[in-house]
Design a protein around this motif. Structure first.
Motif, short mmCIF file in Angstrom:
data_model
loop_
_atom_site.label_atom_id
_atom_site.label_comp_id
_atom_site.label_asym_id
_atom_site.label_seq_id
_atom_site.Cartn_x
_atom_site.Cartn_y
_atom_site.Cartn_z
N ALA A 1 0.87 -1.38 0.27
CA ALA A 1 -0.10 -0.01 -0.01
C ALA A 1 0.75 1.25 0.04
N VAL A 2 0.61 2.10 -0.85
CA VAL A 2 1.13 3.67 -0.71
C VAL A 2 0.35 4.86 -0.65
N ILE A 3 0.66 5.51 0.33
CA ILE A 3 -0.14 6.91 0.47
C ILE A 3 0.69 8.16 0.18
N LYS A 4 0.21 9.05 -0.40
CA LYS A 4 0.85 10.14 -0.72
C LYS A 4 0.47 11.36 -0.23
N CYS A 5 1.42 12.29 0.08
CA CYS A 5 1.14 13.50 0.62
C CYS A 5 2.10 14.67 0.16
N THR A 6 1.48 15.95 0.05
CA THR A 6 2.21 16.85 -0.64
C THR A 6 2.12 18.02 0.43
N TYR A 7 2.87 19.02 0.67
CA TYR A 7 3.10 20.03 1.31
C TYR A 7 3.43 21.30 0.61
N SER A 8 3.35 22.50 1.34
CA SER A 8 3.57 23.70 0.70
C SER A 8 4.33 24.48 1.08
N ASP A 9 4.67 24.50 2.43
CA ASP A 9 5.69 25.25 2.94
C ASP A 9 6.98 24.79 3.01
N SER A 10 7.91 25.52 2.27
CA SER A 10 9.35 24.96 2.18
C SER A 10 10.14 24.82 3.47
N ALA A 11 9.43 25.57 4.35
CA ALA A 11 10.06 25.74 5.74
C ALA A 11 10.05 24.19 6.53
N SER A 12 9.29 23.68 6.07
CA SER A 12 8.77 22.08 6.93
C SER A 12 9.76 21.25 6.77
N ASN A 13 10.35 20.81 7.59
CA ASN A 13 11.43 19.75 7.46
C ASN A 13 11.22 18.47 8.39
N TYR A 14 9.98 18.34 9.03
CA TYR A 14 9.69 17.21 9.86
C TYR A 14 8.40 16.41 9.41
N PHE A 15 8.28 15.24 8.99
CA PHE A 15 7.19 14.52 8.56
C PHE A 15 6.70 13.39 9.19
N PRO A 16 5.83 13.34 10.16
CA PRO A 16 5.63 12.17 10.82
C PRO A 16 4.17 11.67 10.22
N TRP A 17 4.06 10.35 10.23
CA TRP A 17 2.76 9.35 9.73
C TRP A 17 2.24 9.00 11.30
N TYR A 18 0.80 9.01 11.20
CA TYR A 18 0.29 8.46 12.52
C TYR A 18 -0.69 7.35 11.92
N LYS A 19 -1.33 6.35 12.68
CA LYS A 19 -2.01 5.36 12.28
C LYS A 19 -3.32 5.69 13.59
N GLN A 20 -4.33 5.64 12.86
CA GLN A 20 -5.76 5.60 14.02
C GLN A 20 -6.59 4.73 13.71
N GLU A 21 -6.75 3.98 14.71
CA GLU A 21 -7.73 2.77 14.80
C GLU A 21 -9.00 3.28 15.34
N LEU A 22 -10.23 2.65 14.99
CA LEU A 22 -11.38 3.20 15.27
C LEU A 22 -11.77 3.58 16.78
N GLY A 23 -11.92 4.80 17.08
CA GLY A 23 -12.33 5.19 18.33
C GLY A 23 -10.99 5.48 19.22
N LYS A 24 -10.02 5.44 18.58
CA LYS A 24 -8.71 5.70 19.58
C LYS A 24 -7.84 6.96 19.00
N GLY A 25 -7.17 7.51 19.80
CA GLY A 25 -6.13 8.38 19.42
C GLY A 25 -5.09 8.10 18.45
N PRO A 26 -4.67 8.95 17.50
CA PRO A 26 -3.53 8.46 16.58
C PRO A 26 -2.36 8.08 17.23
N GLN A 27 -1.53 7.24 16.75
CA GLN A 27 -0.37 6.57 17.21
C GLN A 27 0.80 6.88 16.07
N LEU A 28 2.10 7.32 16.59
CA LEU A 28 2.81 7.55 15.57
C LEU A 28 3.66 6.28 15.01
#
Lengths: 114, 112
Positions: free
Chosen positions: A19-46
């Motif tokens: 599986a592949v998921i893609k993201c684009t961002y606009s601000d060139s100052a951004s330099n940290y990119f986390p991914w979170y997984k969220q199961e139903l009814g729970k908080g996101p986990q890194l």
């Protein structure tokens, strides 16, 4: 401000496929990119993160790639399993600065079919 | 057990009433955040605090208020001025030197 776009919004794969998921961002100052997984009814986990001085990072079946020139980054999950089914969010943040606010994508609902 | 707790898990309120959502952490983190999550959307920042007795508005602060009297606690009040308060609310925290935000389990607020 930063704007993060995430695609696709839903993704179905057969167990064992990638599986592949893609993201684009606009601000060139951004330099940290986390991914979170969220199961139903729970908080996101890194699950994995990457900083801009690195082009790729891998942790077992999960990998993230970053193209700073094109301002996009991707999550790759190999050998998918039913327990990978969840909503995945990408985010972007400037690494410097005390606030380190995260701007999130709109999420991808991943379904792994047995 | 270290972590972030949010209570209650489900909350129901009548329209026009203020309601306060609890967020507590025992991770000794300096920064704390409140997010709102609506179906099909990403997380949107309501308020954040980097230190006790200080907090800043996020992208959607209107109709919300917070306080940070203790390092461990960052309660969020949803006021009657918030036009569409029904949502899933998430609290997060981060250490001063770190970058990772750790999330609590969330509170689902339904306004009837």
């Amino acid at each position: 401000g930063e704007n993060v776009e995430q695609h696709p919004s839903t993704l179905s794969v057969q167990e064992g496929d990638s599986a592949v998921i893609k993201c684009t961002y606009s601000d060139s100052a951004s330099n940290y990119f986390p991914w979170y997984k969220q199961e139903l009814g729970k908080g996101p986990q890194l699950i994995i993160d990457i900083r801009s001085n690195v082009g790729e990072k891998k942790d077992q079946r999960i990998a993230v790639t970053l193209n700073k020139t094109a301002k996009h980054f991707s999550l790759h999950i190999t050998e998918t399993q039913p327990e990978d089914s969840a909503v995945y969010f990408c985010a972007a943040s400037p690494y410097s600065g005390s606030a380190r606010q995260l701007t999130f994508g709109s999420g991808t609902q991943l379904t792994v079919l047995p | 057990d270290g972590g972030i707790t949010q209570s209650p898990k489900y909350l129901f309120r009548k329209e026009g009433q203020n309601v306060t959502l609890s967020c507590e952490q025992n991770l000794n983190h300096d920064a704390m955040y409140w997010y709102r999550q609506d179906p099909g959307q990403g997380l949107r920042l309501i308020y954040y605090s980097q230190i006790v007795n200080d907090f800043q508005k996020g992208d959607i602060a209107e109709g919300y208020s917070v306080s940070r009297e203790k390092k461990e606690s960052f309660p969020l009040t949803v006021t009657s001025a918030q036009k569409n308060p029904t949502a899933f609310y998430l609290c997060a925290s981060r250490s001063q030197q770190g970058h990772t935000q750790y999330f609590g389990p969330g509170t689902r607020l339904t306004v009837l």
